[in-house]
Scaffold this motif. Structure first.
Motif, mmCIF file in Angstrom:
data_model
loop_
_atom_site.group_PDB
_atom_site.id
_atom_site.type_symbol
_atom_site.label_atom_id
_atom_site.label_comp_id
_atom_site.label_asym_id
_atom_site.label_seq_id
_atom_site.Cartn_x
_atom_site.Cartn_y
_atom_site.Cartn_z
ATOM 1 N N LYS A 1 19.132 5.385 9.328
ATOM 2 C CA LYS A 1 18.129 5.753 10.327
ATOM 3 C C LYS A 1 16.973 6.506 9.679
ATOM 4 C CE LYS A 1 17.428 8.480 14.534
ATOM 5 N NZ LYS A 1 18.078 9.316 15.583
ATOM 6 N N SER A 2 17.263 7.479 8.835
ATOM 7 C CA SER A 2 16.209 8.314 8.243
ATOM 8 C C SER A 2 15.354 7.527 7.251
ATOM 9 C CB SER A 2 16.825 9.533 7.545
ATOM 10 O OG SER A 2 17.661 9.136 6.462
ATOM 11 N N THR A 3 15.920 6.483 6.665
ATOM 12 C CA THR A 3 15.146 5.690 5.704
ATOM 13 C C THR A 3 14.456 4.487 6.345
ATOM 14 O OG1 THR A 3 17.175 4.497 5.101
ATOM 15 C CG2 THR A 3 16.542 6.376 3.728
ATOM 16 N N HIS A 4 14.659 4.297 7.635
ATOM 17 C CA HIS A 4 13.957 3.219 8.355
ATOM 18 C C HIS A 4 12.539 3.715 8.623
ATOM 19 C CE1 HIS A 4 14.321 -0.037 11.748
ATOM 20 N NE2 HIS A 4 13.224 -0.161 11.031
ATOM 21 N N ARG A 5 11.655 3.432 7.677
ATOM 22 C CA ARG A 5 10.362 4.112 7.617
ATOM 23 C C ARG A 5 9.193 3.315 8.172
ATOM 24 N NH1 ARG A 5 11.453 5.493 1.358
ATOM 25 N NH2 ARG A 5 13.028 3.871 1.683
ATOM 26 N N ARG A 6 9.469 2.160 8.719
ATOM 27 C CA ARG A 6 8.364 1.357 9.234
ATOM 28 C C ARG A 6 8.841 0.511 10.408
ATOM 29 N NH1 ARG A 6 5.533 -3.692 6.038
ATOM 30 N NH2 ARG A 6 3.606 -3.853 7.229
ATOM 31 N N GLU A 7 8.105 0.578 11.500
ATOM 32 C CA GLU A 7 8.389 -0.259 12.663
ATOM 33 C C GLU A 7 7.338 -1.360 12.739
ATOM 34 O OE1 GLU A 7 8.753 -0.022 17.562
ATOM 35 O OE2 GLU A 7 8.505 1.816 16.380
ATOM 36 N N LEU A 8 7.748 -2.580 12.543
ATOM 37 C CA LEU A 8 6.829 -3.705 12.607
ATOM 38 C C LEU A 8 6.471 -4.017 14.056
ATOM 39 C CD1 LEU A 8 8.401 -6.266 10.112
ATOM 40 C CD2 LEU A 8 6.204 -5.093 9.826
ATOM 41 N N PRO A 9 5.239 -4.411 14.315
ATOM 42 C CA PRO A 9 4.936 -4.968 15.632
ATOM 43 C C PRO A 9 5.580 -6.339 15.764
ATOM 44 C CG PRO A 9 3.008 -5.097 14.213
ATOM 45 C CD PRO A 9 4.050 -4.341 13.442
ATOM 46 N N TYR A 10 5.916 -6.709 16.976
ATOM 47 C CA TYR A 10 6.527 -8.020 17.180
ATOM 48 C C TYR A 10 5.515 -9.128 16.902
ATOM 49 C CZ TYR A 10 9.505 -11.616 19.239
ATOM 50 O OH TYR A 10 10.280 -12.735 19.434
ATOM 51 N N THR A 11 4.335 -8.977 17.478
ATOM 52 C CA THR A 11 3.234 -9.918 17.241
ATOM 53 C C THR A 11 1.946 -9.122 17.156
ATOM 54 O OG1 THR A 11 4.364 -11.629 18.525
ATOM 55 C CG2 THR A 11 2.015 -11.960 18.092
ATOM 56 N N SER A 12 1.120 -9.413 16.143
ATOM 57 C CA SER A 12 -0.140 -8.694 15.995
ATOM 58 C C SER A 12 -1.173 -9.615 15.353
ATOM 59 C CB SER A 12 0.046 -7.445 15.132
ATOM 60 O OG SER A 12 -1.194 -6.809 14.873
ATOM 61 N N SER A 13 -2.397 -9.470 15.793
ATOM 62 C CA SER A 13 -3.494 -10.230 15.198
ATOM 63 C C SER A 13 -4.187 -9.450 14.091
ATOM 64 C CB SER A 13 -4.519 -10.596 16.273
ATOM 65 O OG SER A 13 -5.055 -9.418 16.866
ATOM 66 N N SER A 14 -3.812 -8.186 13.906
ATOM 67 C CA SER A 14 -4.501 -7.354 12.917
ATOM 68 C C SER A 14 -3.563 -6.699 11.910
ATOM 69 C CB SER A 14 -5.309 -6.258 13.635
ATOM 70 O OG SER A 14 -4.450 -5.444 14.428
ATOM 71 N N LYS A 15 -2.238 -6.697 12.179
ATOM 72 C CA LYS A 15 -1.279 -6.057 11.291
ATOM 73 C C LYS A 15 -0.172 -7.043 10.941
ATOM 74 C CE LYS A 15 -1.822 -1.491 13.484
ATOM 75 N NZ LYS A 15 -1.098 -0.410 14.195
ATOM 76 N N GLN A 16 0.520 -6.732 9.869
ATOM 77 C CA GLN A 16 1.708 -7.518 9.551
ATOM 78 C C GLN A 16 2.738 -7.349 10.657
ATOM 79 O OE1 GLN A 16 2.579 -5.965 5.579
ATOM 80 N NE2 GLN A 16 2.194 -8.012 4.785
ATOM 81 N N ASP A 17 3.369 -8.450 11.033
ATOM 82 C CA ASP A 17 4.316 -8.407 12.134
ATOM 83 C C ASP A 17 5.601 -9.128 11.745
ATOM 84 O OD1 ASP A 17 3.643 -11.088 12.232
ATOM 85 O OD2 ASP A 17 2.368 -10.906 14.012
ATOM 86 N N VAL A 18 6.457 -9.384 12.747
ATOM 87 C CA VAL A 18 7.750 -10.007 12.480
ATOM 88 C C VAL A 18 7.592 -11.408 11.895
ATOM 89 C CG1 VAL A 18 9.867 -10.873 13.554
ATOM 90 C CG2 VAL A 18 8.997 -8.606 14.161
ATOM 91 N N TRP A 19 6.595 -12.166 12.353
ATOM 92 C CA TRP A 19 6.348 -13.478 11.765
ATOM 93 C C TRP A 19 6.172 -13.348 10.245
ATOM 94 C CZ3 TRP A 19 7.228 -17.664 14.522
ATOM 95 C CH2 TRP A 19 6.971 -17.689 15.904
ATOM 96 N N ASP A 20 5.342 -12.397 9.837
ATOM 97 C CA ASP A 20 5.082 -12.197 8.418
ATOM 98 C C ASP A 20 6.345 -11.791 7.664
ATOM 99 O OD1 ASP A 20 2.315 -12.721 8.705
ATOM 100 O OD2 ASP A 20 1.992 -10.679 9.418
ATOM 101 N N GLY A 21 7.116 -10.893 8.296
ATOM 102 C CA GLY A 21 8.338 -10.450 7.648
ATOM 103 C C GLY A 21 9.296 -11.598 7.386
ATOM 104 N N LEU A 22 9.479 -12.492 8.365
ATOM 105 C CA LEU A 22 10.403 -13.607 8.195
ATOM 106 C C LEU A 22 9.890 -14.618 7.179
ATOM 107 C CD1 LEU A 22 11.565 -14.197 11.882
ATOM 108 C CD2 LEU A 22 12.711 -12.914 10.064
ATOM 109 N N LEU A 23 8.585 -14.760 7.096
ATOM 110 C CA LEU A 23 8.024 -15.646 6.075
ATOM 111 C C LEU A 23 8.270 -15.104 4.670
ATOM 112 C CD1 LEU A 23 4.699 -16.658 7.843
ATOM 113 C CD2 LEU A 23 6.501 -18.235 7.101
#
Length: 351
Positions: free
Chosen positions: A53-75
């Motif tokens: 939990k303490s090392t989970h340092r980034r929350e990705l947006p599910y979908t974003s047009s301006s930031k890296q999101d889950v689509w990017d992570g899976l790619l």
């Protein structure tokens, strides 16, 4: 974001490959667990929960047009070495990474291995945690829906079984009204994703529930249960982590979230935290839910030994009191008299 910016690409043999712009330190296997007070294999469930939990340092947006999101992570986490093919969790096959699904269900989309409707919802860190997000054929994803993970015949009649679970699914998949069986080569991956989610999320993070994997998921409060624990534990044993899963764990930590899945790194923790599998139900009878499922081992100190019995003595037996009473004194005053009758030798008769 879906490949919106070239800033996040590097060349690998002429093919584009997505990397995060935000790598995290101390994600290598030797460093990640170094802050624990004991060896990882001996670490309590609470301490391991606190670490991931303490090392989970980034929350990705599910979908974003301006930031890296889950689509990017899976790619980044599920493509092959060329970056052009992506592996589907329930199809057990590679398909072109681009294009991904655009709402028409004609390509791959994002699968929540721990279903949204089983406690994850559409907000919070659990909704976009890459340790349980996987690419899936859109139609197979629909076929899985929010079914618990199990083989046919667990809680439904075998006559209701469909195999494969969908024409686009792997040949050894199954489904019935309540259950979904992933392909054999991915069952351990699914199991470790589920065990991680149970360990990681206890409801303390905003917009999250206390997620519980159980043989009796419908009894878990707030609809936050998923099943079936015993079969997932068995899949974890039958399909141990391979190099692909280990590399994915490293990628998620280093470039996307900052935390690792300890069940990939130390598979023995599954038994330590969740116990051992119960026997498979027969003829759709399901698991007994009249009491608790196999309780996970605790880290409580061992119970103290009971005190030794009192040693026998050689004292003579005491006579048994049979009658006791008080006789009042005279009206004009005087002391009352008392009487007690004893039996000898002593008896064991009730009074």
């Amino acid at each position: 974001m879906r490949l919106a910016s070239l800033l996040f690409f590097i060349s690998s043999g002429g093919a584009p490959s997505l990397v995060s712009s935000q790598p995290f330190a101390n994600c290598d296997l030797s460093s990640y667990y170094s802050t624990l007070q004991t060896l990882p294999q001996q670490t309590s469930r609470d301490d391991m929960h606190n670490l991931i939990k303490s090392t989970h340092r980034r929350e990705l947006p599910y979908t974003s047009s301006s930031k890296q999101d889950v689509w990017d992570g899976l790619l980044a986490t599920d493509t092959d070495a060329t970056g052009q093919l992506i592996q589907l969790i329930y199809g057990d096959k590679d398909v072109p990474a681009l294009p991904s699904d655009s709402g028409t269900c004609d390509s791959w989309n994002r699968e929540h291995v721990w279903s949204r409707s089983r406690g994850v919802g559409d907000k919070g860190m659990d909704n976009t945690d890459l340790h349980h997000m996987r690419p899936a054929d859109c139609n197979v994803n629909v076929a899985r829906s929010n079914k618990n993970f199990a083989q046919c015949g667990t809680v439904d009649k075998l006559s209701n079984c469909e195999s494969p679970a969908h024409p686009e699914a792997a040949a050894d998949t199954q489904k019935d009204k309540n259950s979904f069986l992933p392909p054999a080569s991915k069952r351990g991956d699914v199991a470790r994703a589920i065990l991680y989610m149970d360990l990681r999320y206890d409801g303390d993070d905003p917009d999250t529930e206390n997620l519980v994997v159980s043989d009796c998921p419908e009894e878990v409060p707030n609809g936050a249960g998923i099943g079936y624990l015993s079969q997932l534990l068995q899949w974890h044993l039958d399909d141990p982590p391979d190099e692909g899963e280990k590399n994915r764990n490293e990628e998620v930590c280093t470039n996307w979230q900052g935390n690792r899945n300890p069940f990939v790194d130390h598979p023995e923790l599954a038994t330590a935290y969740f116990g051992t599998p119960r026997p498979l139900p027969q003829n759709g009878a399901g698991y007994s839910c009249s009491g608790p499922t196999t309780p996970p081992p605790t880290n409580d100190p061992p119970t103290k030994d009971p005190p030794p019995p009192t040693p026998p003595t050689n004292d003579p037996p005491i006579a048994s009191l049979i009658i006791t009473g008080v006789i009042d004194g005279p009206r004009s005053g005087g002391l009352p008299k008392a009487i007690e009758l004893y039996a000898w030798p002593p008896t064991n008769d009730p009074p």
